[in-house]
Scaffold this motif. Structure first.
Motif, PDB file in Angstrom:
ATOM      1  N   ILE A  79       0.822  -1.212   0.000  1.00 15.81           N
ATOM      2  CA  ILE A  79       0.000   0.000   0.000  1.00 15.81           C
ATOM      3  C   ILE A  79       0.857   1.263   0.000  1.00 15.81           C
ATOM      4  O   ILE A  79       1.821   1.389   0.758  1.00 15.81           O
ATOM      5  CB  ILE A  79      -0.909   0.023   1.251  1.00 15.81           C
ATOM      6  N   HIS A  80       0.450   2.222  -0.834  1.00 12.63           N
ATOM      7  CA  HIS A  80       0.981   3.587  -0.808  1.00 12.63           C
ATOM      8  C   HIS A  80      -0.120   4.492  -0.275  1.00 12.63           C
ATOM      9  O   HIS A  80      -1.239   4.485  -0.787  1.00 12.63           O
ATOM     10  CB  HIS A  80       1.383   4.037  -2.216  1.00 12.63           C
ATOM     11  N   SER A  81       0.208   5.308   0.726  1.00 11.87           N
ATOM     12  CA  SER A  81      -0.775   6.250   1.274  1.00 11.87           C
ATOM     13  C   SER A  81      -0.073   7.543   1.640  1.00 11.87           C
ATOM     14  O   SER A  81       0.889   7.533   2.423  1.00 11.87           O
ATOM     15  CB  SER A  81      -1.455   5.657   2.511  1.00 11.87           C
ATOM     16  N   ARG A  82      -0.537   8.645   1.072  1.00 11.95           N
ATOM     17  CA  ARG A  82       0.026   9.948   1.416  1.00 11.95           C
ATOM     18  C   ARG A  82      -1.098  10.974   1.508  1.00 11.95           C
ATOM     19  O   ARG A  82      -1.898  11.096   0.574  1.00 11.95           O
ATOM     20  CB  ARG A  82       1.063  10.393   0.392  1.00 11.95           C
ATOM     21  N   GLU A  83      -1.160  11.644   2.644  1.00  9.71           N
ATOM     22  CA  GLU A  83      -2.213  12.624   2.914  1.00  9.71           C
ATOM     23  C   GLU A  83      -3.603  12.000   2.780  1.00  9.71           C
ATOM     24  O   GLU A  83      -4.559  12.663   2.398  1.00  9.71           O
ATOM     25  CB  GLU A  83      -2.091  13.841   1.984  1.00  9.71           C
ATOM     26  N   ALA A  84      -3.705  10.712   3.081  1.00 10.29           N
ATOM     27  CA  ALA A  84      -4.987  10.004   2.947  1.00 10.29           C
ATOM     28  C   ALA A  84      -5.072   8.867   3.957  1.00 10.29           C
ATOM     29  O   ALA A  84      -5.660   7.823   3.666  1.00 10.29           O
ATOM     30  CB  ALA A  84      -5.136   9.472   1.521  1.00 10.29           C
ATOM     31  N   ASP A  85      -4.512   9.079   5.147  1.00 14.06           N
ATOM     32  CA  ASP A  85      -4.386   7.984   6.104  1.00 14.06           C
ATOM     33  C   ASP A  85      -5.712   7.311   6.416  1.00 14.06           C
ATOM     34  O   ASP A  85      -5.849   6.087   6.309  1.00 14.06           O
ATOM     35  CB  ASP A  85      -3.766   8.495   7.408  1.00 14.06           C
ATOM     36  N   GLN A  86      -6.705   8.096   6.836  1.00 16.84           N
ATOM     37  CA  GLN A  86      -7.956   7.498   7.282  1.00 16.84           C
ATOM     38  C   GLN A  86      -8.730   6.885   6.123  1.00 16.84           C
ATOM     39  O   GLN A  86      -9.302   5.789   6.258  1.00 16.84           O
ATOM     40  CB  GLN A  86      -8.821   8.527   8.006  1.00 16.84           C
ATOM     41  N   GLU A  87      -8.757   7.547   4.983  1.00 18.19           N
ATOM     42  CA  GLU A  87      -9.503   6.999   3.847  1.00 18.19           C
ATOM     43  C   GLU A  87      -8.865   5.719   3.331  1.00 18.19           C
ATOM     44  O   GLU A  87      -9.568   4.772   2.951  1.00 18.19           O
ATOM     45  CB  GLU A  87      -9.631   8.027   2.726  1.00 18.19           C
ATOM     46  N   THR A  88      -7.541   5.684   3.315  1.00 13.43           N
ATOM     47  CA  THR A  88      -6.864   4.452   2.912  1.00 13.43           C
ATOM     48  C   THR A  88      -7.269   3.300   3.828  1.00 13.43           C
ATOM     49  O   THR A  88      -7.627   2.208   3.358  1.00 13.43           O
ATOM     50  CB  THR A  88      -5.338   4.638   2.953  1.00 13.43           C
ATOM     51  N   LEU A  89      -7.227   3.544   5.118  1.00 12.24           N
ATOM     52  CA  LEU A  89      -7.610   2.519   6.086  1.00 12.24           C
ATOM     53  C   LEU A  89      -9.063   2.114   5.898  1.00 12.24           C
ATOM     54  O   LEU A  89      -9.396   0.917   5.889  1.00 12.24           O
ATOM     55  CB  LEU A  89      -7.377   3.039   7.504  1.00 12.24           C
ATOM     56  N   ASP A  90      -9.939   3.089   5.729  1.00 11.30           N
ATOM     57  CA  ASP A  90     -11.366   2.793   5.569  1.00 11.30           C
ATOM     58  C   ASP A  90     -11.623   1.916   4.344  1.00 11.30           C
ATOM     59  O   ASP A  90     -12.403   0.949   4.408  1.00 11.30           O
ATOM     60  CB  ASP A  90     -12.166   4.088   5.449  1.00 11.30           C
ATOM     61  N   ILE A  91     -10.982   2.242   3.225  1.00 11.72           N
ATOM     62  CA  ILE A  91     -11.199   1.458   2.001  1.00 11.72           C
ATOM     63  C   ILE A  91     -10.657   0.046   2.170  1.00 11.72           C
ATOM     64  O   ILE A  91     -11.306  -0.934   1.752  1.00 11.72           O
ATOM     65  CB  ILE A  91     -10.577   2.168   0.790  1.00 11.72           C
ATOM     66  N   LEU A  92      -9.499  -0.092   2.788  1.00  9.04           N
ATOM     67  CA  LEU A  92      -8.956  -1.430   3.029  1.00  9.04           C
ATOM     68  C   LEU A  92      -9.930  -2.271   3.856  1.00  9.04           C
ATOM     69  O   LEU A  92     -10.169  -3.448   3.549  1.00  9.04           O
ATOM     70  CB  LEU A  92      -7.607  -1.327   3.741  1.00  9.04           C
ATOM     71  N   VAL A  93     -10.486  -1.669   4.889  1.00 10.23           N
ATOM     72  CA  VAL A  93     -11.449  -2.396   5.726  1.00 10.23           C
ATOM     73  C   VAL A  93     -12.696  -2.744   4.920  1.00 10.23           C
ATOM     74  O   VAL A  93     -13.176  -3.890   4.946  1.00 10.23           O
ATOM     75  CB  VAL A  93     -11.807  -1.567   6.972  1.00 10.23           C
ATOM     76  N   GLU A  94     -13.229  -1.764   4.184  1.00 10.73           N
ATOM     77  CA  GLU A  94     -14.459  -1.978   3.415  1.00 10.73           C
ATOM     78  C   GLU A  94     -14.293  -3.069   2.362  1.00 10.73           C
ATOM     79  O   GLU A  94     -15.237  -3.818   2.076  1.00 10.73           O
ATOM     80  CB  GLU A  94     -14.883  -0.678   2.745  1.00 10.73           C
ATOM     81  N   GLU A  95     -13.100  -3.177   1.790  1.00 14.78           N
ATOM     82  CA  GLU A  95     -12.868  -4.166   0.739  1.00 14.78           C
ATOM     83  C   GLU A  95     -12.375  -5.512   1.261  1.00 14.78           C
ATOM     84  O   GLU A  95     -12.016  -6.396   0.488  1.00 14.78           O
ATOM     85  CB  GLU A  95     -11.878  -3.610  -0.288  1.00 14.78           C
ATOM     86  N   GLY A  96     -12.364  -5.673   2.569  1.00  6.59           N
ATOM     87  CA  GLY A  96     -12.050  -6.984   3.138  1.00  6.59           C
ATOM     88  C   GLY A  96     -10.580  -7.307   3.250  1.00  6.59           C
ATOM     89  O   GLY A  96     -10.210  -8.485   3.412  1.00  6.59           O
ATOM     90  N   ALA A  97      -9.712  -6.286   3.211  1.00  7.56           N
ATOM     91  CA  ALA A  97      -8.281  -6.552   3.307  1.00  7.56           C
ATOM     92  C   ALA A  97      -7.862  -7.065   4.678  1.00  7.56           C
ATOM     93  O   ALA A  97      -6.795  -7.660   4.821  1.00  7.56           O
ATOM     94  CB  ALA A  97      -7.490  -5.281   2.974  1.00  7.56           C
ATOM     95  N   PHE A  98      -8.713  -6.842   5.684  1.00  4.96           N
ATOM     96  CA  PHE A  98      -8.432  -7.327   7.029  1.00  4.96           C
ATOM     97  C   PHE A  98      -9.508  -8.278   7.529  1.00  4.96           C
ATOM     98  O   PHE A  98      -9.667  -8.473   8.737  1.00  4.96           O
ATOM     99  CB  PHE A  98      -8.300  -6.134   7.994  1.00  4.96           C
ATOM    100  N   SER A  99     -10.226  -8.860   6.619  1.00  2.00           N
ATOM    101  CA  SER A  99     -11.316  -9.755   7.006  1.00  2.00           C
ATOM    102  C   SER A  99     -10.777 -11.062   7.584  1.00  2.00           C
ATOM    103  O   SER A  99      -9.644 -11.476   7.323  1.00  2.00           O
ATOM    104  CB  SER A  99     -12.192 -10.069   5.789  1.00  2.00           C
ATOM    105  N   GLN A 100     -11.595 -11.706   8.363  1.00  2.00           N
ATOM    106  CA  GLN A 100     -11.220 -13.010   8.905  1.00  2.00           C
ATOM    107  C   GLN A 100     -10.977 -14.016   7.786  1.00  2.00           C
ATOM    108  O   GLN A 100     -10.071 -14.850   7.874  1.00  2.00           O
ATOM    109  CB  GLN A 100     -12.319 -13.515   9.849  1.00  2.00           C
TER     110      GLN A 100
END
Length: 276
Positions: free
Chosen positions: A129-150
């Motif tokens: 992942i590359h994230s610059r000036e978008a910390d929270q949105e990057t995290l939110d999208i990763l969560v929404e798309e299942g990148a941290f799903s069980q």
């Protein structure tokens, strides 16, 4: 021995001769074991896949950087998917959001970020992942798309945690982590790994020092981002993979451990991340 977990041997500014010279120096290095060559658009992903095929110490990630989101089509995404069949092509990346330079519109960045996370999940591959000036949105999208799903974490073996037990691993690398210690801890809790690079060595970079102080080393990798973000004492010159030593030495100093231990643990972390 060290693992440079994020470099751009595929950087288009390198001539074939320059790339060959860098690769020869890597082969001669007594401190480097592996280098990850990270794609940032389709042509660079092709080159990364070729480098991984040509050099046994090289692994590749393939994907399109947010700067180049405006260049992506479904055909490009299909091409990226085809490249994952290559030798030691081990991850999708680097992908994400960059609201600092804004070389691509936010809508394009968001759309193709999501599509590439979906591709990584389809292929059950690690994500860089590359994230610059978008910390929270990057995290939110990763969560929404299942990148941290069980479900996703069930695809990968657990990794050693700071207490010696196995903890879940989502195989998500937040490259060149520049966020706060708070968001770093949140990522780690979700199962991510943080990439630490040259700015750790900069005199006034207290923010990243605090991240390294507070995040267990089991969740850290070291990287160069060659040819960018050169560490002290070479700041101002093009970065090179063997300069990862200086970041690892600074990390060891902050953690109050021997350099050899920091090298071993971060190398083990990167080998696990890239499944080699």
């Amino acid at each position: 021995m060290l693992f440079d977990s994020h470099a751009h041997l595929n950087e288009r500014r390198f001539s074939d001769g320059e790339r060959q010279a860098i690769c020869e120096r890597i082969e001669e290095s007594e401190i480097l074991s592996f280098v990850a060559d990270i794609g940032f658009d389709y042509p660079s992903s092709v080159q990364a896949a070729k480098d991984a095929e040509d050099y046994p110490w090289c692994v590749a990630a393939v994907g399109v950087h947010p700067h180049d989101a405006k260049t992506v089509t479904e055909d490009v995404l299909s091409g990226i998917k085809e490249l994952t069949k290559g030798v030691r092509v081990q991850a999708i990346g680097e992908i994400g959001l960059d609201y600092y330079y804004m070389h691509s519109e936010k809508a394009d960045q968001r759309y193709w970020f999501r599509r590439q996370i979906q591709l990584a999940n389809e292929l059950r591959m690690p994500i860089v992942i590359h994230s610059r000036e978008a910390d929270q949105e990057t995290l939110d999208i990763l969560v929404e798309e299942g990148a941290f799903s069980q479900e996703r974490m069930s695809w990968f073996p657990g990794r050693p945690g700071p207490k010696g037990d196995l903890v879940p691993d989502a195989r998500v690398d937040i490259h060149c982590f520049s966020g706060s210690a708070e968001i770093g801890r949140e990522y780690v809790k979700l199962g991510a790994t943080l990439g630490i690079c040259g700015p750790l060595t900069y005199k006034n970079n207290k923010k990243t020092v605090r991240v390294v102080e507070e995040v267990p080393i089991e969740f850290l990798m070291v990287e160069t981002d060659t040819p960018y973000l050169t560490p002290i004492p070479f700041r101002g010159k093009p970065n090179r993979p063997w300069y990862v030593e200086y970041t690892a030495r600074k990390l060891a100093e902050i953690k109050n451990i021997e350099f050899q231990e920091a090298a071993r643990i971060t190398c083990d972390n990167a080998r696990r991340f890239y499944d080699i």
